[in-house]
Design a protein around this motif. Sequence first.
Motif, PDB file in Angstrom:
ATOM      1  N   UNK A 167       0.812  -1.206   0.000  1.00 29.05           N
ATOM      2  CA  UNK A 167       0.000   0.000   0.000  1.00 29.05           C
ATOM      3  C   UNK A 167       0.847   1.258   0.000  1.00 29.05           C
ATOM      4  N   UNK A 168       0.203   2.360   0.280  1.00 30.61           N
ATOM      5  CA  UNK A 168       0.902   3.630   0.306  1.00 30.61           C
ATOM      6  C   UNK A 168       0.923   4.306  -1.048  1.00 30.61           C
ATOM      7  N   UNK A 169       1.177   5.590  -1.028  1.00 32.99           N
ATOM      8  CA  UNK A 169       1.272   6.401  -2.241  1.00 32.99           C
ATOM      9  C   UNK A 169       2.489   7.299  -2.098  1.00 32.99           C
ATOM     10  N   UNK A 170       2.913   7.951  -3.179  1.00 28.50           N
ATOM     11  CA  UNK A 170       4.039   8.891  -3.029  1.00 28.50           C
ATOM     12  C   UNK A 170       3.750   9.990  -2.005  1.00 28.50           C
ATOM     13  N   UNK A 171       2.501  10.423  -1.943  1.00 27.72           N
ATOM     14  CA  UNK A 171       2.150  11.477  -0.987  1.00 27.72           C
ATOM     15  C   UNK A 171       1.998  10.912   0.432  1.00 27.72           C
ATOM     16  N   UNK A 172       1.463   9.707   0.528  1.00 26.42           N
ATOM     17  CA  UNK A 172       1.229   9.065   1.821  1.00 26.42           C
ATOM     18  C   UNK A 172       1.862   7.674   1.812  1.00 26.42           C
ATOM     19  N   UNK A 173       3.156   7.583   2.081  1.00 25.27           N
ATOM     20  CA  UNK A 173       3.828   6.287   2.019  1.00 25.27           C
ATOM     21  C   UNK A 173       3.403   5.372   3.167  1.00 25.27           C
ATOM     22  N   UNK A 174       3.839   4.122   3.089  1.00 24.60           N
ATOM     23  CA  UNK A 174       3.556   3.167   4.158  1.00 24.60           C
ATOM     24  C   UNK A 174       4.016   3.741   5.493  1.00 24.60           C
ATOM     25  N   UNK A 175       3.150   3.606   6.485  1.00 23.28           N
ATOM     26  CA  UNK A 175       3.418   4.191   7.806  1.00 23.28           C
ATOM     27  C   UNK A 175       2.648   5.457   8.065  1.00 23.28           C
ATOM     28  N   UNK A 176       2.002   6.001   7.017  1.00 23.04           N
ATOM     29  CA  UNK A 176       1.204   7.218   7.180  1.00 23.04           C
ATOM     30  C   UNK A 176      -0.156   6.870   7.764  1.00 23.04           C
ATOM     31  N   UNK A 177      -0.563   7.613   8.780  1.00 24.59           N
ATOM     32  CA  UNK A 177      -1.886   7.437   9.361  1.00 24.59           C
ATOM     33  C   UNK A 177      -2.518   8.802   9.579  1.00 24.59           C
ATOM     34  N   UNK A 178      -3.839   8.814   9.511  1.00 28.13           N
ATOM     35  CA  UNK A 178      -4.621  10.002   9.849  1.00 28.13           C
ATOM     36  C   UNK A 178      -5.468   9.664  11.074  1.00 28.13           C
ATOM     37  N   UNK A 179      -5.322  10.464  12.117  1.00 29.93           N
ATOM     38  CA  UNK A 179      -6.035  10.254  13.377  1.00 29.93           C
ATOM     39  C   UNK A 179      -6.931  11.460  13.627  1.00 29.93           C
ATOM     40  N   UNK A 180      -8.183  11.220  13.989  1.00 27.51           N
ATOM     41  CA  UNK A 180      -9.118  12.328  14.161  1.00 27.51           C
ATOM     42  C   UNK A 180      -9.864  12.211  15.485  1.00 27.51           C
ATOM     43  N   UNK A 181     -10.210  13.376  16.019  1.00 31.17           N
ATOM     44  CA  UNK A 181     -10.982  13.499  17.258  1.00 31.17           C
ATOM     45  C   UNK A 181     -12.148  14.431  17.011  1.00 31.17           C
ATOM     46  N   UNK A 182     -13.354  13.911  17.223  1.00 31.49           N
ATOM     47  CA  UNK A 182     -14.570  14.709  17.101  1.00 31.49           C
ATOM     48  C   UNK A 182     -15.205  14.838  18.471  1.00 31.49           C
ATOM     49  N   UNK A 183     -15.705  16.032  18.782  1.00 35.22           N
ATOM     50  CA  UNK A 183     -16.340  16.241  20.073  1.00 35.22           C
ATOM     51  C   UNK A 183     -17.480  17.218  19.977  1.00 35.22           C
ATOM     52  N   UNK A 184     -18.415  17.089  20.889  1.00 38.90           N
ATOM     53  CA  UNK A 184     -19.555  18.005  20.915  1.00 38.90           C
ATOM     54  C   UNK A 184     -19.062  19.414  21.184  1.00 38.90           C
ATOM     55  N   UNK A 185     -19.500  20.351  20.339  1.00 46.69           N
ATOM     56  CA  UNK A 185     -19.174  21.757  20.556  1.00 46.69           C
ATOM     57  C   UNK A 185     -17.750  22.131  20.253  1.00 46.69           C
ATOM     58  N   UNK A 186     -17.041  21.322  19.466  1.00 46.23           N
ATOM     59  CA  UNK A 186     -15.654  21.648  19.126  1.00 46.23           C
ATOM     60  C   UNK A 186     -15.405  21.261  17.671  1.00 46.23           C
ATOM     61  N   UNK A 187     -14.512  21.976  16.996  1.00 41.93           N
ATOM     62  CA  UNK A 187     -14.179  21.582  15.627  1.00 41.93           C
ATOM     63  C   UNK A 187     -13.420  20.255  15.633  1.00 41.93           C
ATOM     64  N   UNK A 188     -13.721  19.408  14.676  1.00 41.86           N
ATOM     65  CA  UNK A 188     -13.036  18.124  14.597  1.00 41.86           C
ATOM     66  C   UNK A 188     -11.579  18.334  14.229  1.00 41.86           C
ATOM     67  N   UNK A 189     -10.697  17.658  14.989  1.00 42.87           N
ATOM     68  CA  UNK A 189      -9.257  17.755  14.752  1.00 42.87           C
ATOM     69  C   UNK A 189      -8.776  16.507  14.038  1.00 42.87           C
ATOM     70  N   UNK A 190      -7.812  16.693  13.130  1.00 41.20           N
ATOM     71  CA  UNK A 190      -7.202  15.561  12.448  1.00 41.20           C
ATOM     72  C   UNK A 190      -5.694  15.785  12.361  1.00 41.20           C
ATOM     73  N   UNK A 191      -4.925  14.761  12.667  1.00 44.55           N
ATOM     74  CA  UNK A 191      -3.475  14.862  12.600  1.00 44.55           C
ATOM     75  C   UNK A 191      -2.933  13.756  11.694  1.00 44.55           C
TER      76      UNK A 191
END
Length: 423
Positions: free
Chosen positions: A365-389
Amino acid sequence: MRVELLCTGDELVTGLITDTNSTYLEARLFDLGVKVERVVLVGDVRPDITHALLSAAARADVVIVSGGLGPTADDFTLECAAAAAGVPLVEDARVLGWLRERYAARGMSTELNPGQLRMARIPQGAEPVRNPAGSAPLVALTLGRCRLFFLPGVPREYKALLDAEVLPRIRAWLEAEPGRVYRAFRLLRTVGLGESVVDQFVKPLVPLHPRVVFGFRTHAPENHLKLMAEAPSQAEAEAALAAVEADCRRVLGTHVFGADAEEYAPVLLGMLERAGATLAAAESCTGGLISQQLTAVPGASTVFIGGAVVYAEKMKAAWVGVPPAVLERHSAVSRETAIAMAEGVRAACGTTYGLSVTGYAGPGGGTPEDPVGTVYCALSGAGMPTRCERRTFSGDRDRVRLFAASHTLEMLRQHLLAAPAMP
C-alpha cells in the motif's frame, strides 16, 4: 544486597517462550530499592546449570532460580543444586504429603508415579515451602553466604510463591542490614516522547539531585523514567524522591500520564468518567486495537460505548456514515475520511467524543504522498471543531498499528487535560 536471577529451560534459550518472570520480579524488587545485578538464561544442560548456580552464588547475596522443578525428565534443576551444594537429593515427607493432598483434592490417585515423586526430592538440608498454586514446592537453599530460592517456572505459580514467600524474606533482610541504605522509588510513565528525548529533558536535573539514580525503560509506545533515591533514612529518601519527581514532572509536562503501576487505558477512562463524557471509535488500519486496549479494563463500558472496525470502504460508508463522495474524491486514507469517520461514529453511538484512525500499516500500500506508515487520526467532540493529525510511523506493520492507536488515544487525553470540563 546483590540479587541475581537464573532462569532454566531450553524453551527460553530457543525462543519458544519469553521470560516474563524476570520482568515481573525485577519490577517488584525495584519497589524494594533493589536493582537486579544480572539475569542469566541457561538451557537444560546439567553441567551448565550447576556451573551457573556456583558462579551466581559466589557473586550474589540472593539468587532466585526459576524452572526445572516439575515431574518430567528434563526437570533436573534441583539435581544440579544438590551437586553444587555437595549433598544428596532426599525424599521429603512434607512435600510427599502436600502432593498427595493436592491430588486427592482434585480427585486424582494419591499413589504417586515416578514423575510426581521427582517433585518430592530436594537437596539434603534445603527448606521446602508449599506451593499454593501448583504441585512443585519452592525450595530454599544456602550455599556459603548466598541464599538461593528455586521456584517453578509457570508464571502463576512463580508469582504466588514470590509474593508470599520470597519478597517478604528479602524485605526483612534489607531491614536488618547494618548501615542500611534506604531507598525510595518512582516510575514515571510517558507517552509521545522518544527515550533519548526523555533523557535530554531530565539530563540537567541529574546534578541537582545527587541522591537519585536516573534510569530509562522503553515499553513501546511508552517510555518510562525510573527514579531511585538513596539516603541514610527512609524519610530523607522519600524527601529526595518527592523533590526529583516534582522537577521531572515539571520538565516532562503532560507527557507524563501516570506513575508506578498506573497504566494508560485505565488513566484515560478515568479522565473520561470524571469529565462525565463518553467515547466511541472507528478504526481502519488498527483493526480494533483501540477498542481492545480500552475494553481490557474492567468497567470500561461506563464511558466507552463501542467501536467499529471499518476496514473496507463500503463499511466506512455503511457503518459510520462516510459519504461515498468523500471516499471517491479523497480515498480511504485521507484527512477528509478520518474526519468523517470520527464524526460518523460519534453520531451513530451518541457519544461525547469520537475517535478515528485510517492509514497504511504496510507492508504494501501507500502512495508517493502518503507512504507506508502514514496514518490520519481524528478526534470529534460536541461543541468543538473536529481535529485531524497526519503522522508517519516507521517500523513493521505491528509497530505502525501500535503507535497509530496510541497517538489517536493521546489526542483525546491531551484534549481532556486542556479542557477537563465536558464541552
